[in-house]
Design an enzyme around this catalytic site. Sequence first.
Site, PDB file in Angstrom:
ATOM      1  N   TRP A 363      11.735  -2.936  10.168  1.00  0.00           N
ATOM      2  CA  TRP A 363      12.099  -1.523  10.031  1.00  0.00           C
ATOM      3  C   TRP A 363      12.741  -0.986  11.305  1.00  0.00           C
ATOM      4  O   TRP A 363      12.887   0.221  11.477  1.00  0.00           O
ATOM      5  CB  TRP A 363      10.846  -0.684   9.703  1.00  0.00           C
ATOM      6  CG  TRP A 363       9.813  -0.596  10.803  1.00  0.00           C
ATOM      7  CD1 TRP A 363       9.550  -1.509  11.769  1.00  0.00           C
ATOM      8  CD2 TRP A 363       8.912   0.488  11.044  1.00  0.00           C
ATOM      9  NE1 TRP A 363       8.532  -1.081  12.589  1.00  0.00           N
ATOM     10  CE2 TRP A 363       8.119   0.154  12.168  1.00  0.00           C
ATOM     11  CE3 TRP A 363       8.673   1.715  10.409  1.00  0.00           C
ATOM     12  CZ2 TRP A 363       7.135   0.981  12.673  1.00  0.00           C
ATOM     13  CZ3 TRP A 363       7.682   2.541  10.921  1.00  0.00           C
ATOM     14  CH2 TRP A 363       6.927   2.178  12.034  1.00  0.00           C
ATOM     15  N   ASP A 364      13.156  -1.901  12.192  1.00  0.00           N
ATOM     16  CA  ASP A 364      13.590  -1.474  13.513  1.00  0.00           C
ATOM     17  C   ASP A 364      14.854  -0.630  13.504  1.00  0.00           C
ATOM     18  O   ASP A 364      15.147   0.049  14.483  1.00  0.00           O
ATOM     19  CB  ASP A 364      13.781  -2.699  14.412  1.00  0.00           C
ATOM     20  CG  ASP A 364      12.463  -3.400  14.673  1.00  0.00           C
ATOM     21  OD1 ASP A 364      11.893  -3.218  15.749  1.00  0.00           O
ATOM     22  OD2 ASP A 364      11.973  -4.104  13.770  1.00  0.00           O
ATOM     23  N   GLU A 502      -0.813  -1.795  11.164  1.00  0.00           N
ATOM     24  CA  GLU A 502      -0.882  -3.248  10.934  1.00  0.00           C
ATOM     25  C   GLU A 502      -2.266  -3.854  11.159  1.00  0.00           C
ATOM     26  O   GLU A 502      -2.555  -4.909  10.601  1.00  0.00           O
ATOM     27  CB  GLU A 502       0.143  -4.012  11.788  1.00  0.00           C
ATOM     28  CG  GLU A 502       1.576  -3.715  11.416  1.00  0.00           C
ATOM     29  CD  GLU A 502       2.559  -4.627  12.127  1.00  0.00           C
ATOM     30  OE1 GLU A 502       3.450  -5.152  11.451  1.00  0.00           O
ATOM     31  OE2 GLU A 502       2.442  -4.817  13.350  1.00  0.00           O
ATOM     32  N   LYS A 622      -3.446  -0.551  16.219  1.00  0.00           N
ATOM     33  CA  LYS A 622      -2.592  -1.400  17.040  1.00  0.00           C
ATOM     34  C   LYS A 622      -1.491  -0.569  17.695  1.00  0.00           C
ATOM     35  O   LYS A 622      -1.129  -0.790  18.854  1.00  0.00           O
ATOM     36  CB  LYS A 622      -1.964  -2.497  16.177  1.00  0.00           C
ATOM     37  CG  LYS A 622      -0.948  -3.377  16.901  1.00  0.00           C
ATOM     38  CD  LYS A 622      -0.329  -4.372  15.935  1.00  0.00           C
ATOM     39  CE  LYS A 622       0.771  -5.191  16.605  1.00  0.00           C
ATOM     40  NZ  LYS A 622       1.442  -6.094  15.648  1.00  0.00           N
ATOM     41  N   GLN A 623      -0.942   0.370  16.949  1.00  0.00           N
ATOM     42  CA  GLN A 623       0.205   1.122  17.426  1.00  0.00           C
ATOM     43  C   GLN A 623       0.243   2.460  16.705  1.00  0.00           C
ATOM     44  O   GLN A 623      -0.547   2.721  15.804  1.00  0.00           O
ATOM     45  CB  GLN A 623       1.503   0.354  17.170  1.00  0.00           C
ATOM     46  CG  GLN A 623       1.798   0.120  15.697  1.00  0.00           C
ATOM     47  CD  GLN A 623       2.896  -0.894  15.474  1.00  0.00           C
ATOM     48  OE1 GLN A 623       2.686  -2.085  15.638  1.00  0.00           O
ATOM     49  NE2 GLN A 623       4.061  -0.429  15.093  1.00  0.00           N
TER      50      GLN A 623
END
Length: 806
Positions: A363-364, A502, A622-623
């Site tokens: 998805w960058d 994630e 995680k983020q």
Amino acid sequence: MGSAAVNPGAGWTWGYDAYAPERERLVETLCTLGNGRFATRGSAPECAAGTTHYPGTYLAGCYDRRTSLVDGRAVENEDLVNLPNWTLLRYRRLPADEPAGEWLTPDSDELRHSTVRLDLRRGTLHRGLYFQDARGRGLRVGHTRLVHMGDPGLAAQRTTFHAYGWSGEIEVESLLDGDVANTGVERYHHLESRHLSGHRTVFAPGGVAGLSCRTGDPGHLIALAVRTDTRPARPARPARTTGTSTGTGQLYRLPIARGRTVRVTKTLALRTTPAHTPGDPLAKAVEAAGEAPSFPALLAAHEAAWQRLWEEGELHVPGEPGRVLRLHLFHLLQTLSPHTADLDVGVPARGLHGEAYRGHVFWDELFVLPYLDLHFPDVAEALLRYRHRRLPAAREAARRAGRRGAMYPWQSGGSGAEETQEVHLNPRSGRWLPDHSRLQRHVGSAVAYNVWKYARSTGDQAFLYGEGAEILLEVARFWADSAERDPGLGRYRLRGVVGPDEYHDAYPHAAVPGVDDNAYTNVTAAWVLARGLDLLRELPAARRAELRERLALDEGETARWDDVSRRLHVPFHRGVISQFEGFGELAELDWEAYRAGYGDIRRLDRILEAEGDTVNRYQASKQADTLMLGYLFRPDELAALFARLGHRLDDGTWRATVDYYLRRTSHGSTLSSLVHGWVLARLKGTGAWRYCEEALLSDVADVQGGTTGEGIHLGAMAGTIDLVERGITGLEAGPDGLRVAPVSLRQLPRFAFTLCCGGHRGVRLRVLPGRLGVRVPAGPGAPLPLVLPGDRRFTVPPGEERWFPL
């Protein structure tokens, strides 16, 4: 900020002043050269692949599929293919009346000094080495490499030799090595890694050697030809040529003496075709290599092409942050240049710089396209067309999942099928584990968001009403069909997904993967549904009727879209937005204990799994997940979205939500610090620079602990540029012109950049403390509308620069 390993140099130079084997993979990645079509890692020409060195050349969109046996099961993976190594050049001294010495490399005992310089302005890589033997005889070697930004099928490498205190000959072997594999990521070593077969070699007059090979599935024919020129010997006459089953070698013995420079130049021509296309790419590559200009001419044209790129895309920020940002921009432009507009490729998460993530598209583009929209809209459009060409595959994936519409894959490659691995290795425990990250359905919302934002930024209604409408409406249809009505809640729910976090791929002790009502997924799905309805109202009547007929989209279905967009469930707990339903009921983690025990806990999931535990049990991300909403939407937009969903999201609730997740995030992704820095900067919160700086350093300081050597993190690099241009500036290009609402960040008090807006190319913004300068280039266009805080509206005529107080 900065790293002691990095030579400070000028603002246009990135370099290293000593050879350190332990960081060589990092150097190779950060010194990669490319042109949007292919890229070559910044490896030492003297060395083949091994523990320390990893040469690699990667062609955009060139994937190959292989099946591996992993833990007793067949696993299929698609990889971006490592092409034959064209840079390999071996050399050794032949002093008069003495036997030949060893081939010299950076790892030789005779190495006395080594430098690496990446010239960002000119797009060239320079490596310098000085060798001295026990008798004091010295040899200075310099390599200059380019991957041509003007002609995307060419590259070149010039090597110079100077002798000190001796004379004789230098023996040089110019190699074209096709015996390569994808071995650049240690945790993939259990997987099939050889993707090239059918090697064929040829030699041609003028010092040209050629090599062709092919991939298997899908089939690509790949041809490389290298012309080797030597000076002062001309024409090139190798003392010996060797052709093996997988490569070529040309050996030269060149006289050398004090004060006499010896030069060896390798000029590469790369040609590829689909396997069943008529014609011989090897013959074309050999011809192109033989006819290529000399190195000085190639260099001049290459530098001119880079100058044009910098004029369109340059961002100027003073000091060390500016130098890092320029390096990030350099790698973005090498991966996605104007040449990319002619290709059918997506945004590779790790650039064309290495083999991590197998070269896949995630998805960058959500972090990359905002920059391209403002500077290189043709490239942005091409990347969206990559998604449109794979819309049939996304529709088929939705159909197999029992849904209507389009379900884009979390990892995409050549075909548009789901390429996410089914199992992944935890290097800490050595165990292969199920991989459920394909449940990140929010990637479809990212694709739709990019379509809408591209059209709003560029004014390209033709794309929005054409291919873009098909993408956005089919993603909206998927979300409406995926939403399940919960009678008890009186709301719709999206179950069994994985959010951007994630870490959480299931509830504790659950038999099935996925979590329910991930807030980011649900809110962005509601946004897509609302924009789909807006687009249907906005479309010309004929196009609207055409799409309704083609998609069998009736009034009853769009009425459901409206209902779902207003009643998707967004969970809350203790006065903050819940990352997903039940997140607030999970156990709290003893963060201090884990930091004390492990130091770096970015990959907390691996640590807990190795302990026999699971991160699914804890309130630990995680983020950035929920906070991604603050990255995508302005505060007023986010408040309006929540209001549509029946919730009041005021400033206090959002700040409490930000504080809550700041304390529960391990930042196991380079994107995490970027998003946190963005959100805190817009909130004018304390600590914003800490996260901004970590985002800037994420690759250059390898904060993830060894991952940069496997490829850059393209989304994070592009995101740091966007953090300055849109995040701190509060810039938004749209139908009503240019909106600017800067926030103060003490560490970045002044900067300037150019962009495309309102039909003008080269609009220049200068942000100074308390002032904003806007210059519109001379031309026939209309004055540029400008909206400043407080809804103050101005215009800037072409050919003028105007200043405004902030």
